[in-house]
Design a protein around this motif. Structure first.
Motif, short mmCIF file in Angstrom:
data_model
loop_
_atom_site.label_atom_id
_atom_site.label_comp_id
_atom_site.label_asym_id
_atom_site.label_seq_id
_atom_site.Cartn_x
_atom_site.Cartn_y
_atom_site.Cartn_z
N GLU B 149 -14.15 -3.77 -27.11
CA GLU B 149 -12.83 -3.28 -26.69
C GLU B 149 -12.56 -1.86 -27.20
N TRP B 150 -12.94 -1.59 -28.44
CA TRP B 150 -12.76 -0.24 -28.99
C TRP B 150 -13.61 0.78 -28.25
N MET B 151 -14.74 0.31 -27.72
CA MET B 151 -15.65 1.25 -27.06
C MET B 151 -15.46 1.28 -25.55
N THR B 152 -14.33 0.76 -25.08
CA THR B 152 -14.00 0.82 -23.66
C THR B 152 -12.81 1.75 -23.47
N PHE B 153 -12.97 2.72 -22.57
CA PHE B 153 -11.92 3.71 -22.33
C PHE B 153 -11.54 3.66 -20.87
N VAL B 154 -10.26 3.46 -20.61
CA VAL B 154 -9.80 3.39 -19.23
C VAL B 154 -8.90 4.60 -18.95
N ILE B 155 -9.19 5.29 -17.87
CA ILE B 155 -8.37 6.42 -17.45
C ILE B 155 -7.74 6.05 -16.12
N ARG B 190 -18.01 2.37 -22.52
CA ARG B 190 -17.70 2.37 -21.09
C ARG B 190 -16.53 3.31 -20.84
N VAL B 191 -16.67 4.18 -19.86
CA VAL B 191 -15.57 5.03 -19.42
C VAL B 191 -15.26 4.63 -17.99
N ILE B 192 -14.06 4.09 -17.79
CA ILE B 192 -13.70 3.54 -16.47
C ILE B 192 -12.55 4.34 -15.89
N LEU B 193 -12.75 4.84 -14.68
CA LEU B 193 -11.74 5.66 -14.02
C LEU B 193 -11.13 4.85 -12.87
N LEU B 194 -9.84 4.54 -12.96
CA LEU B 194 -9.17 3.73 -11.94
C LEU B 194 -8.32 4.60 -11.03
N GLU B 195 -8.42 4.38 -9.74
CA GLU B 195 -7.63 5.16 -8.79
C GLU B 195 -7.07 4.21 -7.72
N GLY B 196 -5.79 4.32 -7.48
CA GLY B 196 -5.16 3.44 -6.49
C GLY B 196 -5.53 3.79 -5.06
N LEU B 197 -5.76 5.08 -4.80
CA LEU B 197 -6.11 5.52 -3.45
C LEU B 197 -7.59 5.23 -3.18
N PRO B 198 -8.02 5.39 -1.91
CA PRO B 198 -9.40 5.02 -1.58
C PRO B 198 -10.46 5.97 -2.14
N ARG B 199 -10.05 7.18 -2.60
CA ARG B 199 -11.09 8.07 -3.13
C ARG B 199 -10.56 8.92 -4.29
N VAL B 200 -11.50 9.47 -5.06
CA VAL B 200 -11.10 10.34 -6.17
C VAL B 200 -10.72 11.70 -5.60
N LEU B 201 -9.98 12.51 -6.38
CA LEU B 201 -9.57 13.86 -5.97
C LEU B 201 -9.08 13.87 -4.53
N SER B 202 -8.09 13.05 -4.22
CA SER B 202 -7.71 12.86 -2.82
C SER B 202 -7.10 14.11 -2.20
N ALA B 203 -6.74 15.11 -3.00
CA ALA B 203 -6.22 16.34 -2.42
C ALA B 203 -7.35 17.24 -1.91
N ASP B 231 -0.57 -3.87 -14.65
CA ASP B 231 -0.09 -4.04 -16.02
C ASP B 231 -0.95 -3.26 -17.01
N VAL B 232 -0.28 -2.68 -18.00
CA VAL B 232 -0.95 -1.97 -19.09
C VAL B 232 -0.28 -2.39 -20.37
N ASP B 233 -1.07 -2.86 -21.34
CA ASP B 233 -0.48 -3.11 -22.66
C ASP B 233 -1.52 -2.82 -23.74
N ASP B 241 -7.15 -8.66 -9.31
CA ASP B 241 -7.40 -9.89 -10.07
C ASP B 241 -8.13 -9.59 -11.37
N GLU B 242 -8.37 -8.33 -11.62
CA GLU B 242 -9.24 -8.01 -12.75
C GLU B 242 -8.44 -7.60 -13.98
N HIS B 243 -9.03 -7.85 -15.13
CA HIS B 243 -8.45 -7.39 -16.39
C HIS B 243 -9.54 -6.74 -17.22
N ILE B 244 -9.27 -5.55 -17.73
CA ILE B 244 -10.24 -4.91 -18.63
C ILE B 244 -9.63 -4.88 -20.02
#
Lengths: 441, 441
Positions: B149-155, B190-203, B231-233, B241-244
């Motif tokens: 958990e300490w070595m997991t980073f979510v952006i 682990r470095v995990i990048l989450l994006e709600g839109l279908p692609r990164v850098l959508s602009a 949710d973020v806590d 359905d996923e939780h990291i």
């Protein structure tokens, strides 16, 4: 082998043991960085970056037998041979304590809040922000009496830290700041250096104290010796029959050994340091070494000074002692070699003694000081960065770009002027004419 | 003339008016420094110093007609024509608002505490310390689940900030950190990048989004698009359905205009920005200009992006408009010139579009990006320092020396291991033989 404190002493001890493969070394520190304390006053006066004078302990200690742990040591249980840290214990067979010194306010711990001292990066950044914020407050203040209080800086204690802070601060008010303000003239700021003893830099030969005092006065520092401070609060400083009204008091007077060594239950001197044996062990505890500012060592009837080279020599000596004991070689008592010490007064100006023999002052002293400090600084990037920052400061007369208040406007800041009135702002500009035409694109 | 905010827009407006002697300019900011925000992620990832990307506002604005005031603006009273600041008021005849954007957590302000965003130097230093402390905690942790958990980073959010943070963080875990730790292998982070839109850098054009995603994955960033966070806590992040499970969540998703403009009582868009007139004034308030990230400007049916060059162009335009009105010259509508925008993925690798025409990626894109950023950085010393730090990072594969946690061991740090037990330390060294002889000096 557990080493507590990655200061000058602890780091040398760890390095001396880094190649002894039969030893496993754990270095415990509550900070993640080694701090080059002799240059701390330059962070406080916006000449250097915090990162210029610090190096991550992990990147300094790369030996395979060495482990670094970020933890705050709480006490030593010498019977069970464990170091108690926050949330756990670390067993040791040999222990090296190099936890350094902290400020001492003698019998006035309440002065801590109003008169910050300079021992850590946090202290340095806090002092930098206090000083810069005082000028911002003076600029906003309309009452001339309060304005003068914001522009008065008192430094208590004229040892090296106090002298260097006072010199750098006075230089700043005269050279780097004046152009930045509109309502105040920062050259009118008072920098007052108070010392209870009869002279500044009392550990140095009298002739150098005299030179230092003269040079401080040339920089417009008001030097007051024989001034025993009796009270410090948010309004100012009292000494003898005098009171100075000021909003900024900095503390360079007393230091005391880190309280961790109290748990050893061995005799301490007045400053809380352990009176160590010639092997630098605590009396009666042959497996507990005490080095640097927490050790009281006498040589030729004189105390070994609390400076970086002394701590480094002690650290190296302990490393050697432990290796000698492992190899069953004869052990030697610690012997301090006085290579000298210097205090910087201003830009290109220092005083000092080299090899306990040659008294130096002025530019030559500054050059020796600068060379030694660059040489001992850890990390190639830090050396380059410090040299560049010094060069920049030297040629532009002031560390303009590092005058950073990281946080937003301080809660210490006075309300606008002394009332809720608008300040005496410049008159409004002439009413603007209405737009003539606005071609819309 | 009162300018609120010394960001890219406010500074340009002040400079454009610096030579107009009939105008008096007061620049109000709650920070004492202008911040070069595009490089903020490099402070957060220990490549640059805070002072490298900031410049004291007072030292940037030296014109005789310009005054700087360190104060927090609270509201605008357009009827009485005063800017209300903490503890006072400042009357204005013309007002320029360039107060920028802040993070927006949409309908979840409580995420603020667990998922810090990146807008100020304080944010950057906090993120740097959070990330470094997470590795320290992982090194201390003995429970493998918690260690992971300490070595997991979510952006959260794959706009330029999120992409740049993820890339730099992944690079750090692979190149600058591994040698420093004994119990953990930072390359397993682990470095995990989450994006709600279908692609990164959508602009950006789709082909560049693809390239960016591929390059992030080469750096071992796990890119998850179409991932709507629910949710973020303190324990982790939930999406779909996923939780990291993670201890470190960074926020690069939403921004909203600074709330100061609400007091204008004019129509705002969904992000809280003022829908300005072609002259960049607030509707119905011809003496209140709104620029940069607090202004919503459309051109050819497309919104002008919230980037530094757009804000600078608006600031310059407002300065010109005011001079033109004073000189009774015809006024021109604002027109945005798209010079391009770039996002850095990793060391020597970027994607971007130049002059709204040329798509670039890889090293050429990075070189353009680096050149432009060096050129626009304020202050000679900053330019040198940034170039040196980049050079150093480039050749040594990592910003080793800036990995500074300023404060002592964080309260976020777990108790030693997960119990009060001693950690699984290496076995004790062989018992030391007693000293053979101790010649006392």
């Amino acid at each position: 082998m557990v080493i507590v404190g990655a200061g000058f002493g602890g780091l040398q001890a760890a390095k001396a043991l880094g190649k002894a493969d039969s030893v496993r070394v754990t270095v415990v520190d509550r900070y993640n960085h080694h701090l080059f304390q002799p240059l701390l006053y330059q962070v406080a006066t916006a000449v250097l970056n915090p990162a210029d004078i610090s190096a991550p302990i992990r990147s300094v200690l790369h030996a395979r037998n060495t482990e670094v742990m970020l933890a705050e040591a709480k006490s030593v249980d010498t019977r069970r041979k464990v170091l108690v840290i926050e949330g756990g214990e670390i067993p040791y067979d040999s222990l090296v304590l190099g936890t350094g010194a902290t400020h001492s306010y003698f019998k006035h711990p309440e002065w801590d809040r109003v008169a910050p001292g300079l021992k850590t990066l946090e202290d340095a950044v806090r002092i930098r922000e206090r000083v810069l914020t005082a000028f911002e407050a003076a600029e906003r203040e309309s009452d001339p009496v309060r304005q003068r209080e914001w522009m008065t800086f008192v430094i208590i204690g004229a040892g090296p830290t106090g002298v260097e802070l006072a010199g750098a601060l006075a230089y700043m008010t005269r050279h780097s700041l004046p152009k930045d303000f509109r309502r105040i003239d920062t050259r009118e700021a008072r920098v007052i250096l108070l010392e209870g003893l009869p002279r500044v830099l009392s550990a140095y030969p009298e002739v150098l104290s005299e030179a230092a005092k003269r040079d401080l006065e040339k920089l417009h520092v008001e030097v007051r010796t024989g001034a025993m401070v009796t009270d410090v609060d948010a309004e100012g400083v009292t000494f003898g029959d005098e009171h100075i009204s000021t909003r900024t008091v900095l503390w360079g007077a007393g230091v005391a050994a880190s309280p961790l060594v109290r748990s050893l239950e061995v005799p301490l001197d007045r400053a809380g340091r352990v009176k160590v044996t010639p092997l630098l062990t605590a009396p009666g505890l042959s497996d507990v070494y005490v080095i640097g500012d927490v050790a009281a060592v006498e040589q030729h009837g004189k105390p070994v000074p609390g400076i970086a080279p002394a701590a480094m020599q002690m650290g190296r000596h302990v490393g050697k002692t432990i290796r000698d004991r492992l190899a069953n070689r004869p052990l030697r008592a610690f012997r301090y070699h006085d290579k000298g010490s210097f205090a910087v007064i201003g830009r290109g100006y220092a005083v000092g003694v080299l090899f306990d023999k040659w008294r130096m002052k002025g530019l030559p002293a500054w050059m020796v000081w600068a060379g030694v400090h660059i040489a001992y600084l850890i990390g190639f990037r830090n050396r380059i960065s410090v040299m560049l920052n010094w060069g920049y400061t030297f040629f532009t007369k002031g560390g303009r770009d590092l005058r950073l208040i990281t946080g937003k406007v301080s809660p210490r800041m006075p309300a606008l002027a002394s009332s809720t009135q608008a300040p005496a702002l410049p008159p409004a500009q002439p009413e603007l004419p209405a737009p003539r035409s606005v071609p819309v694109h």
